[in-house]
Design a protein around this motif. Structure first.
Motif, PDB file in Angstrom:
ATOM      1  N   ALA A 115      -3.621   3.231 -13.040  1.00 59.31           N
ATOM      2  CA  ALA A 115      -2.245   2.814 -12.773  1.00 59.31           C
ATOM      3  C   ALA A 115      -2.158   2.012 -11.484  1.00 59.31           C
ATOM      4  N   GLU A 116      -2.894   2.447 -10.452  1.00 56.60           N
ATOM      5  CA  GLU A 116      -2.876   1.715  -9.188  1.00 56.60           C
ATOM      6  C   GLU A 116      -3.433   0.299  -9.367  1.00 56.60           C
ATOM      7  N   LYS A 117      -4.514   0.202 -10.124  1.00 54.14           N
ATOM      8  CA  LYS A 117      -5.128  -1.105 -10.357  1.00 54.14           C
ATOM      9  C   LYS A 117      -4.172  -2.037 -11.096  1.00 54.14           C
ATOM     10  N   VAL A 168       8.867   3.952 -11.705  1.00 50.40           N
ATOM     11  CA  VAL A 168       7.601   3.325 -12.102  1.00 50.40           C
ATOM     12  C   VAL A 168       6.593   4.387 -12.535  1.00 50.40           C
ATOM     13  N   ALA A 169       6.542   5.504 -11.808  1.00 50.98           N
ATOM     14  CA  ALA A 169       5.603   6.573 -12.159  1.00 50.98           C
ATOM     15  C   ALA A 169       5.896   7.122 -13.544  1.00 50.98           C
ATOM     16  N   ARG A 170       7.171   7.261 -13.882  1.00 46.07           N
ATOM     17  CA  ARG A 170       7.524   7.775 -15.210  1.00 46.07           C
ATOM     18  C   ARG A 170       7.105   6.799 -16.302  1.00 46.07           C
ATOM     19  N   GLN A 171       7.164   5.511 -16.010  1.00 44.58           N
ATOM     20  CA  GLN A 171       6.752   4.514 -17.003  1.00 44.58           C
ATOM     21  C   GLN A 171       5.264   4.625 -17.314  1.00 44.58           C
ATOM     22  N   TYR A 172       4.471   4.910 -16.293  1.00 42.10           N
ATOM     23  CA  TYR A 172       3.023   5.040 -16.497  1.00 42.10           C
ATOM     24  C   TYR A 172       2.656   6.404 -17.076  1.00 42.10           C
ATOM     25  N   SER A 213      -0.085  -6.448 -10.944  1.00 42.44           N
ATOM     26  CA  SER A 213       1.231  -6.961 -11.327  1.00 42.44           C
ATOM     27  C   SER A 213       2.018  -7.429 -10.112  1.00 42.44           C
ATOM     28  N   ILE A 214       1.955  -6.665  -9.025  1.00 41.38           N
ATOM     29  CA  ILE A 214       2.677  -7.036  -7.805  1.00 41.38           C
ATOM     30  C   ILE A 214       2.125  -8.334  -7.226  1.00 41.38           C
ATOM     31  N   MET A 215       0.795  -8.435  -7.146  1.00 43.05           N
ATOM     32  CA  MET A 215       0.184  -9.638  -6.576  1.00 43.05           C
ATOM     33  C   MET A 215       0.466 -10.864  -7.449  1.00 43.05           C
ATOM     34  N   GLU A 228       0.831  -1.202   0.000  1.00 40.50           N
ATOM     35  CA  GLU A 228       0.000   0.000   0.000  1.00 40.50           C
ATOM     36  C   GLU A 228       0.869   1.258   0.000  1.00 40.50           C
ATOM     37  N   ARG A 229       1.942   1.231   0.761  1.00 36.38           N
ATOM     38  CA  ARG A 229       2.844   2.384   0.796  1.00 36.38           C
ATOM     39  C   ARG A 229       3.518   2.584  -0.561  1.00 36.38           C
ATOM     40  N   TYR A 230       3.837   1.473  -1.217  1.00 33.69           N
ATOM     41  CA  TYR A 230       4.470   1.558  -2.534  1.00 33.69           C
ATOM     42  C   TYR A 230       3.497   2.139  -3.561  1.00 33.69           C
ATOM     43  N   LEU A 231       2.265   1.645  -3.565  1.00 34.49           N
ATOM     44  CA  LEU A 231       1.255   2.157  -4.497  1.00 34.49           C
ATOM     45  C   LEU A 231       1.005   3.641  -4.254  1.00 34.49           C
TER      46      LEU A 231
END
Length: 338
Positions: free
Chosen positions: A23-25, A62-66, A30-32, A5-8
Motif C-alpha cells: 500500500a505504501e509503494k 485512504v486506509a479503508r480503501q486499501y 500515486s502521490i508522486m 512521509e508523514r502522510y504515508l
C-alpha cells in the motif's frame, strides 16, 4: 517531502501489517505521479504537496480503501493479535479449571453431580477471559492517536499539517507489542498480589489412597519487596498508557523504561542473593517421602535461581538497549530544538 512521509506513515499505521508495504509503494507512486502532473519541470513546494494530499483525503479514508475496513471496535492493526490472545486466554482458563478440578476431586472424591459445576466454571472463566482481553484491546484502540473515525466530516476541513510526525530512531513502537506487554503485566500484577497460593505441587504420599497438595513455592520471600514491585507495576501501567496515547516512545516513556528495568534488576539481584523461594511448611509434610521431597525442592531451587539469572541478563540487555534509545531520542530532540 516530509509531509508525504508523514502522510504515508499515518495511512499505513491504520492498516494490517501484511498490507502496509504494497500500500505504501502504491500510494507513494500515486502521490508522486500527481505532483509530476502538476509541476512537470520543477520541484513541488509545500503548497502543491498540501493540495495533493488534500485531494487524496484523510488517512483514515485512504486506509479503508486499501484495507477494505470500515468502522471497527478493534482495528486491523490489533485484529490478529486479539484473536490469538483470546484463544490463548481461553486455553489457559480451560487447563487451569480442569487441573484444579481434578486435584480437588482427588482429595475429596468424585461424583456425577460435580460435572455441571465443572462446565459452569469453564464457561464463566472463558467469558471472563474473553471479556478482559476485549476490554484491554478496546482501550488500546481508543487510546491510540488518530483512532477517532473521520467518517462523516468534510474532507475539505482536513489539514495535512496536522499529520503525526514519523517516529525517528528508537521512537517507533508496535501497538500489538504494547498491548501484549500490558496484558502480561496485568496478569502478573493480579497473580502476585491476589493469587500467589495458586503455585502448588501435587504428588503421591506413601499411602496409595492418599494424595496431597503441598505448597513448595513460598512467595513470602518477596513480601518485603512488594511495595517496590507494585510501584514498578504502576510505573509500567502509566508507561503503557502513554505509549498508546502517543503512538511512539518519547523521552519520558524511555525514562520510565529505564527506571523500570533498573528497579526490576535491583530486586532480582536481591532475590538471587537472598533465601530460596522453596519452602514446605511442617504442617504440610504428612506422610510425604522426605527423600523425594528433598530432591524435588533442590530441582525447584535450581530452576528458581536459573530463572532469576536469565531474567536478570535479559533485563540488563533491555536496560542497555533503552539507554541507547534514550540517547538517540535526546540527540534528535536537541537537533529539533536547535
Amino acid at each position: 517531502m516530509e509531509l508525504i512521509e508523514r502522510y504515508l506513515y499515518a495511512v499505513c499505521r491504520k492498516m494490517p501489517s501484511r498490507l502496509r508495504k504494497d500500500a505504501e509503494k502504491q500510494l507513494r507512486s500515486s502521490i508522486m505521479h500527481e505532483l509530476e502532473a502538476r509541476i512537470p519541470d520543477g520541484t513541488p513546494g509545500e503548497k502543491e504537496i498540501v493540495d495533493v494530499l488534500r485531494r487524496f483525503g484523510p488517512p483514515d479514508k485512504v486506509a479503508r480503501q486499501y484495507a477494505g475496513k470500515w468502522l471497527y471496535v478493534i482495528g486491523p492493526e490489533l485484529y490478529d493479535l486479539y484473536f490469538l490472545l483470546v484463544k490463548l486466554a481461553s486455553l489457559c482458563v480451560l487447563v487451569y479449571v480442569f487441573t484444579s478440578f481434578a486435584l480437588e476431586r482427588l482429595q475429596n472424591g468424585f461424583g456425577a453431580g460435580d460435572i455441571p459445576g465443572l462446565v459452569w466454571r469453564m464457561c464463566t472463566g472463558i467469558f471472563a477471559a474473553i471479556g478482559a482481553v476485549t476490554v484491554v484491546f478496546i482501550l488500546a484502540e481508543r487510546l491510540s492517536p488518530g483512532s477517532e473515525p473521520e467518517t462523516g466530516r468534510d474532507d475539505a476541513d482536513w489539514d495535512p499539517e496536522s499529520l503525526p510526525e514519523v517516529p525517528g530512531p528508537g521512537e517507533a513502537i508496535r501497538v500489538s507489542d504494547v498491548v501484549f506487554g500490558l496484558i502480561f503485566t496485568l496478569l502478573l500484577f493480579i497473580f502476585l498480589n491476589f493469587y500467589p497460593l495458586l503455585v502448588r505441587n501435587y504428588f503421591q504420599t506413601d499411602d496409595p489412597e492418599v494424595a496431597k497438595l503441598v505448597s513448595l513455592v513460598d512467595l513470602g520471600v518477596i513480601k518485603p519487596y512488594m511495595v517496590y514491585i507494585n510501584i514498578l507495576f504502576v510505573l509500567a501501567f502509566l508507561k503503557f498508557f502513554l505509549l498508546l496515547r502517543d503512538g511512539r516512545y518519547r523521552l519520558y516513556t524511555l525514562t520510565m523504561e529505564i527506571i523500570g528495568d533498573l528497579g526490576s534488576l535491583i530486586i532480582l539481584v536481591q532475590l538471587l542473593l537472598g533465601p530460596a523461594i522453596v519452602e514446605v511448611p511442617s504442617q504440610n509434610l504428612g506422610a510425604v517421602d522426605m527423600a523425594e521431597l528433598t530432591r524435588l525442592m533442590d530441582v525447584i531451587s535450581m530452576l528458581y535461581r536459573g530463572i532469576l539469572l536469565v531474567s536478570g541478563v535479559a533485563l540488563a540487555a533491555d536496560l542497555v538497549g533503552n539507554t541507547l534509545k534514550f540517547t538517540r531520542c535526546l540527540a534528535k530532540y536537541r537537533e529539533r530544538a536547535g
